[in-house]
Design a protein around this motif. Structure first.
Motif, PDB file in Angstrom:
ATOM      1  N   LEU A   1     -52.804 -40.281  55.817  1.00  0.00           N
ATOM      2  CA  LEU A   1     -51.475 -39.855  56.267  1.00  0.00           C
ATOM      3  C   LEU A   1     -51.104 -40.704  57.470  1.00  0.00           C
ATOM      4  O   LEU A   1     -51.767 -40.645  58.509  1.00  0.00           O
ATOM      5  CB  LEU A   1     -51.484 -38.374  56.646  1.00  0.00           C
ATOM      6  N   CYS A   2     -50.045 -41.502  57.343  1.00  0.00           N
ATOM      7  CA  CYS A   2     -49.715 -42.473  58.374  1.00  0.00           C
ATOM      8  C   CYS A   2     -48.346 -42.203  58.983  1.00  0.00           C
ATOM      9  O   CYS A   2     -47.350 -42.090  58.261  1.00  0.00           O
ATOM     10  CB  CYS A   2     -49.749 -43.884  57.784  1.00  0.00           C
ATOM     11  N   ASP A   3     -48.311 -42.083  60.300  1.00  0.00           N
ATOM     12  CA  ASP A   3     -47.076 -41.900  61.064  1.00  0.00           C
ATOM     13  C   ASP A   3     -46.452 -43.278  61.278  1.00  0.00           C
ATOM     14  O   ASP A   3     -46.846 -44.020  62.162  1.00  0.00           O
ATOM     15  CB  ASP A   3     -47.417 -41.230  62.402  1.00  0.00           C
ATOM     16  N   ARG A   4     -45.496 -43.616  60.443  1.00  0.00           N
ATOM     17  CA  ARG A   4     -44.809 -44.906  60.330  1.00  0.00           C
ATOM     18  C   ARG A   4     -45.670 -45.925  59.591  1.00  0.00           C
ATOM     19  O   ARG A   4     -46.885 -45.915  59.662  1.00  0.00           O
ATOM     20  CB  ARG A   4     -44.377 -45.473  61.683  1.00  0.00           C
ATOM     21  N   PHE A   5     -44.951 -46.803  58.867  1.00  0.00           N
ATOM     22  CA  PHE A   5     -45.628 -47.887  58.171  1.00  0.00           C
ATOM     23  C   PHE A   5     -44.610 -49.008  57.961  1.00  0.00           C
ATOM     24  O   PHE A   5     -43.726 -49.211  58.795  1.00  0.00           O
ATOM     25  CB  PHE A   5     -46.240 -47.384  56.844  1.00  0.00           C
ATOM     26  N   ALA A   6     -44.711 -49.735  56.870  1.00  0.00           N
ATOM     27  CA  ALA A   6     -43.900 -50.943  56.682  1.00  0.00           C
ATOM     28  C   ALA A   6     -42.401 -50.668  56.672  1.00  0.00           C
ATOM     29  O   ALA A   6     -41.604 -51.530  57.065  1.00  0.00           O
ATOM     30  CB  ALA A   6     -44.314 -51.642  55.392  1.00  0.00           C
ATOM     31  N   ASP A   7     -41.978 -49.485  56.232  1.00  0.00           N
ATOM     32  CA  ASP A   7     -40.547 -49.183  56.227  1.00  0.00           C
ATOM     33  C   ASP A   7     -39.962 -49.234  57.629  1.00  0.00           C
ATOM     34  O   ASP A   7     -38.791 -49.593  57.809  1.00  0.00           O
ATOM     35  CB  ASP A   7     -40.288 -47.804  55.607  1.00  0.00           C
ATOM     36  N   SER A   8     -40.750 -48.861  58.630  1.00  0.00           N
ATOM     37  CA  SER A   8     -40.235 -48.902  59.999  1.00  0.00           C
ATOM     38  C   SER A   8     -39.936 -50.335  60.438  1.00  0.00           C
ATOM     39  O   SER A   8     -38.988 -50.578  61.181  1.00  0.00           O
ATOM     40  CB  SER A   8     -41.228 -48.246  60.968  1.00  0.00           C
ATOM     41  N   THR A   9     -40.740 -51.288  59.979  1.00  0.00           N
ATOM     42  CA  THR A   9     -40.437 -52.688  60.301  1.00  0.00           C
ATOM     43  C   THR A   9     -39.138 -53.104  59.634  1.00  0.00           C
ATOM     44  O   THR A   9     -38.291 -53.777  60.243  1.00  0.00           O
ATOM     45  CB  THR A   9     -41.583 -53.611  59.840  1.00  0.00           C
ATOM     46  N   ARG A  10     -38.950 -52.712  58.379  1.00  0.00           N
ATOM     47  CA  ARG A  10     -37.708 -53.031  57.685  1.00  0.00           C
ATOM     48  C   ARG A  10     -36.508 -52.453  58.427  1.00  0.00           C
ATOM     49  O   ARG A  10     -35.457 -53.096  58.525  1.00  0.00           O
ATOM     50  CB  ARG A  10     -37.745 -52.485  56.264  1.00  0.00           C
ATOM     51  N   VAL A  11     -36.672 -51.261  58.948  1.00  0.00           N
ATOM     52  CA  VAL A  11     -35.563 -50.599  59.623  1.00  0.00           C
ATOM     53  C   VAL A  11     -35.362 -51.132  61.037  1.00  0.00           C
ATOM     54  O   VAL A  11     -34.265 -51.562  61.397  1.00  0.00           O
ATOM     55  CB  VAL A  11     -35.795 -49.078  59.639  1.00  0.00           C
ATOM     56  N   TYR A  12     -36.398 -51.101  61.846  1.00  0.00           N
ATOM     57  CA  TYR A  12     -36.235 -51.435  63.263  1.00  0.00           C
ATOM     58  C   TYR A  12     -35.991 -52.920  63.478  1.00  0.00           C
ATOM     59  O   TYR A  12     -35.072 -53.316  64.196  1.00  0.00           O
ATOM     60  CB  TYR A  12     -37.457 -50.963  64.054  1.00  0.00           C
ATOM     61  N   GLN A  13     -36.822 -53.769  62.879  1.00  0.00           N
ATOM     62  CA  GLN A  13     -36.602 -55.206  63.060  1.00  0.00           C
ATOM     63  C   GLN A  13     -35.492 -55.715  62.152  1.00  0.00           C
ATOM     64  O   GLN A  13     -34.772 -56.648  62.505  1.00  0.00           O
ATOM     65  CB  GLN A  13     -37.903 -55.980  62.819  1.00  0.00           C
TER      66      GLN A  13
END
Length: 240
Positions: A115-127
């Protein structure tokens, strides 16, 4: 990124990311804006799974492994901000390589739930909303993940103003981190980007209403998890 020890010649394209053996675990990621309640809900899901005899591993990004935690400090302190969103994306990818190789992939191969709190989608969104070209993000993702994808991504959604107010209460007297400190308009672009990912990949993503009470959010998370993984649905009665 090679400093983290991965040999890119060590695995061919055909078996990249293949942890699909009989004992393969499940990989669930939590995404959302600031103050969405991801940390609370990931802990609650872990307790439910543990009660069912599942071995649940909690982790986070950036971070989760020794090398990635070093990069986490650089990113959240804002030390890399002056170099731009491309440099931040590369640092996230470097941290993710260490995280995947040292923690996530071995745990899945051992049959654990990750169970991971943030992953690759956060890079797509934030960066991505910060100006990094999608092509660069795609390339970094291919290098960092080598075919690994979450089995389920839970996007906890709520209005930006509510999330930022919650984050401020949680933070107390501490300073805002690199991303919390951004303007409301930027947070709103990120919210819409998360929703766009969910709309584009409904087979992987489930959107959870984060404005509800923590108990109601937990129930919605559990319903989504049970619905996605038949082995849980068949072992239990109706969701509660």
């Amino acid at each position: 990124m090679r400093a983290f020890g991965r040999s890119y010649r060590g695995r061919g394209q055909d078996d990249a990311g293949d942890v699909s053996g009989a004992t393969r675990g499940r990989f669930v990621t939590f995404e959302g804006g600031e103050g969405a309640g991801k940390s609370t809900q990931i802990s609650r899901l872990a307790r439910r799974l543990t009660a069912l005899g599942r071995d649940a591993l909690l982790t986070r990004e950036p971070g989760g492994s020794s090398g990635a935690e070093i990069v986490r400090h650089v990113l959240l302190s804002g030390a890399a901000r002056a170099f731009g969103s491309d440099a931040e994306a590369m640092l996230f990818a470097a941290a993710r390589i260490d995280h995947v190789d040292r923690l996530i992939r071995p745990a899945l191969e051992a049959g654990r739930w990750v169970l991971c709190d943030r992953f690759a989608d956060s890079t797509r969104v934030y960066q991505g909303t910060g100006g990094t070209d999608p092509g660069l993000i795609d390339a970094l993702e291919r290098i960092a993940l080598e075919g690994l994808k979450p089995d389920l991504t839970l996007i906890i959604d709520l209005p930006v103003e509510i999330g930022l107010a919650r984050a401020a209460v949680r933070r107390g007297a501490a300073e805002t981190d690199r991303f919390e400190a951004d303007h409301v308009e930027i947070h709103e672009r990120r919210r819409q980007a998360f929703l766009a990912i969910a709309a584009a990949e409904p087979e992987r993503c489930a959107v959870i209403d984060g404005t509800a009470t923590p108990d109601a959010v937990e129930a919605a998370v559990w319903a989504a998890v049970r619905g996605r993984f038949p082995e849980l649905a068949s072992a239990l009665g109706p969701p509660h």
